[in-house]
Design a protein around this motif. Structure first.
Motif, mmCIF file in Angstrom:
data_model
loop_
_atom_site.group_PDB
_atom_site.id
_atom_site.type_symbol
_atom_site.label_atom_id
_atom_site.label_comp_id
_atom_site.label_asym_id
_atom_site.label_seq_id
_atom_site.Cartn_x
_atom_site.Cartn_y
_atom_site.Cartn_z
ATOM 1 N N TYR A 1 2.503 36.392 36.492
ATOM 2 C CA TYR A 1 3.344 36.002 37.632
ATOM 3 C C TYR A 1 4.077 34.696 37.353
ATOM 4 C CZ TYR A 1 0.619 39.619 39.910
ATOM 5 O OH TYR A 1 0.036 40.831 40.218
ATOM 6 N N LEU A 2 3.408 33.783 36.676
ATOM 7 C CA LEU A 2 4.084 32.550 36.279
ATOM 8 C C LEU A 2 5.187 32.846 35.257
ATOM 9 C CD1 LEU A 2 1.076 30.068 35.943
ATOM 10 C CD2 LEU A 2 2.900 29.996 37.647
ATOM 11 N N SER A 3 4.954 33.837 34.409
ATOM 12 C CA SER A 3 5.979 34.230 33.430
ATOM 13 C C SER A 3 7.222 34.768 34.125
ATOM 14 C CB SER A 3 5.413 35.290 32.472
ATOM 15 O OG SER A 3 4.350 34.762 31.707
ATOM 16 N N VAL A 4 7.033 35.517 35.190
ATOM 17 C CA VAL A 4 8.174 36.032 35.960
ATOM 18 C C VAL A 4 8.952 34.872 36.561
ATOM 19 C CG1 VAL A 4 8.856 37.355 37.991
ATOM 20 C CG2 VAL A 4 7.105 38.263 36.451
ATOM 21 N N VAL A 5 8.242 33.909 37.140
ATOM 22 C CA VAL A 5 8.903 32.724 37.708
ATOM 23 C C VAL A 5 9.697 32.004 36.622
ATOM 24 C CG1 VAL A 5 8.539 30.465 38.781
ATOM 25 C CG2 VAL A 5 7.172 32.431 39.518
ATOM 26 N N ALA A 6 9.110 31.895 35.443
ATOM 27 C CA ALA A 6 9.771 31.208 34.334
ATOM 28 C C ALA A 6 11.057 31.911 33.925
ATOM 29 C CB ALA A 6 8.815 31.123 33.141
ATOM 30 N N GLN A 7 11.025 33.235 33.844
ATOM 31 C CA GLN A 7 12.214 33.982 33.438
ATOM 32 C C GLN A 7 13.313 33.877 34.488
ATOM 33 O OE1 GLN A 7 12.516 35.480 30.351
ATOM 34 N NE2 GLN A 7 10.565 34.452 30.025
ATOM 35 N N ILE A 8 12.931 33.922 35.752
ATOM 36 C CA ILE A 8 13.922 33.795 36.825
ATOM 37 C C ILE A 8 14.569 32.415 36.795
ATOM 38 C CG2 ILE A 8 14.206 33.689 39.337
ATOM 39 C CD1 ILE A 8 12.115 35.884 39.566
ATOM 40 N N ALA A 9 13.786 31.381 36.518
ATOM 41 C CA ALA A 9 14.324 30.022 36.468
ATOM 42 C C ALA A 9 15.367 29.863 35.364
ATOM 43 C CB ALA A 9 13.180 29.023 36.259
ATOM 44 N N LEU A 10 15.204 30.598 34.272
ATOM 45 C CA LEU A 10 16.151 30.485 33.162
ATOM 46 C C LEU A 10 17.554 30.952 33.549
ATOM 47 C CD1 LEU A 10 14.049 31.794 30.134
ATOM 48 C CD2 LEU A 10 14.751 29.436 30.577
ATOM 49 N N VAL A 11 17.645 31.910 34.464
ATOM 50 C CA VAL A 11 18.943 32.516 34.777
ATOM 51 C C VAL A 11 19.904 31.524 35.420
ATOM 52 C CG1 VAL A 11 20.126 34.321 36.065
ATOM 53 C CG2 VAL A 11 17.982 34.839 34.884
ATOM 54 N N PRO A 12 19.579 30.920 36.569
ATOM 55 C CA PRO A 12 20.524 29.961 37.156
ATOM 56 C C PRO A 12 20.742 28.743 36.280
ATOM 57 C CG PRO A 12 18.426 29.895 38.327
ATOM 58 C CD PRO A 12 18.376 31.088 37.417
ATOM 59 N N PHE A 13 19.701 28.356 35.530
ATOM 60 C CA PHE A 13 19.821 27.188 34.661
ATOM 61 C C PHE A 13 20.868 27.417 33.569
ATOM 62 C CE2 PHE A 13 18.207 24.539 31.099
ATOM 63 C CZ PHE A 13 18.356 23.303 31.702
ATOM 64 N N LEU A 14 20.771 28.540 32.873
ATOM 65 C CA LEU A 14 21.720 28.842 31.797
ATOM 66 C C LEU A 14 23.105 29.158 32.335
ATOM 67 C CD1 LEU A 14 21.389 28.916 28.704
ATOM 68 C CD2 LEU A 14 19.286 28.696 29.997
ATOM 69 N N PHE A 15 23.163 29.765 33.510
ATOM 70 C CA PHE A 15 24.452 30.018 34.149
ATOM 71 C C PHE A 15 25.180 28.696 34.378
ATOM 72 C CE2 PHE A 15 26.870 30.084 38.118
ATOM 73 C CZ PHE A 15 27.762 31.119 37.882
ATOM 74 N N ALA A 16 24.468 27.713 34.912
ATOM 75 C CA ALA A 16 25.066 26.411 35.180
ATOM 76 C C ALA A 16 25.486 25.716 33.902
ATOM 77 C CB ALA A 16 24.078 25.536 35.953
#
Length: 448
Positions: free
Chosen positions: A70-85
């Motif tokens: 579940y923490l891995s899912v949170v980590a992957q989701i966090a990467l998306v807006p970060f890299l988009f920005a």
């Protein structure tokens, strides 16, 4: 473990991760290091390298095995807006002055490290045998080592560029843009490595199918999604910040598309940021980009913590230290040499070319993503994973001091490096005090 217990552990673990990351990030800034270095160290500290060695079983209590997915899912989701920005912060107008530089830097900064990395797979054969068997005939491992030496950490590089206030300089934009190209191609090669030697059991498309679908995806993003998004955001009744859900959905959908192709969510998020319409000043709407950057930056430490769970520095042997020395030398020579060569071929002065090479030598976040994929796919084991994580840390930590030795300008003189005839407006530098990883996007710089 019940759902309520899982939620409790995830929330508690996230709180600890974010708090410790903030403390070490601040410490890293005081030592004139990229803030992301503190985040990486926080991830390592919460893993077996430190917390796991303390008596009392604190690591297993705080992060039980059932909670990690579940923490891995949170980590992957966090990467998306970060890299988009991150991608949104690129000021591509500077490239009008250096049309030849980016392709040359991207090619040399990828091919030379790839060749040296592939050769390193054979050089370390007396010290290391990959999970798939000996190096000879192990195409997956050879390709993986090549990619591991060739990638550049776009997020970490963006952080360094932002903190130095040089996002509008030729060296800064050439480095960031070339790094984006390098990592895009790198994901394709990494996918090929996983298909050639991976044993994760995950279904993968064939390389030709992946390539065709990737080209179709890029064409759709450039010639269909971008114009449609531009028309939508420019409509007369648009409310400032009101289209944030649309932009967030685009970033997530693009990340899903590349993940489905086996190229990881990080690349799709980056492409989505690149196609964001810009205003007359060359920058995207800050009311749309800044919230996504802040949300990604806030949860990004979870990724470093998940990565740190597979790193046990205390378990390194003398043989592992020899591997560390070889891999670090190959990584530094390949990246700095390839970046310098490409920049010189592209017509950049010697000093700027050296700066580009040093910048491309940052590996942090992107390297950790690639290493996680290699570990999960069975291409490498935990010992080499730990060695390569340390290589990523060493090359990233050394970037700032080397740039200082090269007298690469700080915020006060950054704009002076842009050619006088450049149409660029004065560039604003984010305030580190209020900026998560050094000053996220939507403002005007390049990414962390």
């Amino acid at each position: 473990m019940s759902t309520d217990e899982l939620v409790t552990h995830v929330v508690a673990g996230t709180a600890v991760i974010v708090a410790l990351s903030h403390l070490l990030r601040s410490a890293a800034r005081k030592m004139r290091q990229p803030a992301v270095i503190g985040q990486i160290l926080a991830g390592l500290a919460l893993g077996p390298s430190l917390l796991g060695r303390l008596p009392g079983g604190f690591m297993d209590t705080l992060f039980p095995a059932q909670v990690l997915p579940y923490l891995s899912v949170v980590a992957q989701i966090a990467l998306v807006p970060f890299l988009f920005a991150v991608a949104c912060e690129l000021d591509l107008r500077v490239l009008r002055e250096r049309r030849r530089a980016v392709p040359a830097v991207a090619v040399c900064g990828f091919v030379l490290p790839m060749l040296l990395g592939g050769g390193a797979a054979f050089a370390i054969a007396p010290l290391y045998t990959p999970p798939g068997g000996t190096v000879g005939g192990n195409a997956g491992f050879i390709l993986f080592m090549a990619v591991a030496m060739a990638v550049t950490a776009v997020p970490v590089l963006a952080s360094i560029i932002r903190e130095r206030g040089v996002a509008s300089t030729v060296a800064g934009v050439v480095s960031m843009t070339a790094a984006g190209v390098i990592d895009a191609v790198g994901w394709l090669v990494l996918a090929a490595a996983v298909m050639a030697g991976g044993s994760s059991g995950q279904e993968h498309l064939s390389l030709p199918a992946t390539t065709v679908l990737f080209v179709a995806y890029m064409a759709a993003m450039l010639f269909a999604v971008r114009p449609a998004l531009h028309r939508w955001l420019a409509r007369p009744d648009a409310v400032p910040g009101g289209d944030l859900p649309v932009v967030a959905a685009l970033a997530m959908a693009s990340a899903w598309a590349t993940s489905a192709l086996g190229l990881h969510v990080i690349f799709g998020a980056f492409v989505a940021g690149l196609i964001m319409p810009r205003g007359a000043n060359g920058e995207p709407d800050a009311t749309l980009v800044r919230p996504l950057q802040d949300s990604g930056t806030l949860l990004l430490p979870v990724f470093f913590m998940v990565s740190g769970l597979s790193v046990d520095i205390g378990a390194l042997t003398g043989r592992d230290l020899a591997l560390l020395g070889i891999c670090t030398a190959v990584a530094v020579v390949g990246k700095i040499g390839g970046g310098y060569l490409g920049a010189r071929i592209g017509g950049m002065p010697s000093r700027e070319a050296a700066v580009v090479g040093v910048m491309l030598n940052t590996r942090g976040l992107t390297e950790l993503i690639a290493l996680n994929i290699g570990l999960q796919s069975g291409l490498i084991d935990q010992s080499l994973y730990t060695v390569l994580v340390l290589v990523a840390l060493i090359t990233t930590v050394s970037t700032g001091p080397i740039l200082t030795l090269l007298r690469f300008p700080g915020p006060a003189t950054a704009t002076a490096t842009v050619p006088a005839e450049s149409p660029l407006p004065a560039h604003t530098t984010p305030d580190p005090a209020t900026d998560p990883v050094a000053a996220p996007p939507g403002t005007s710089d390049a990414k962390a």
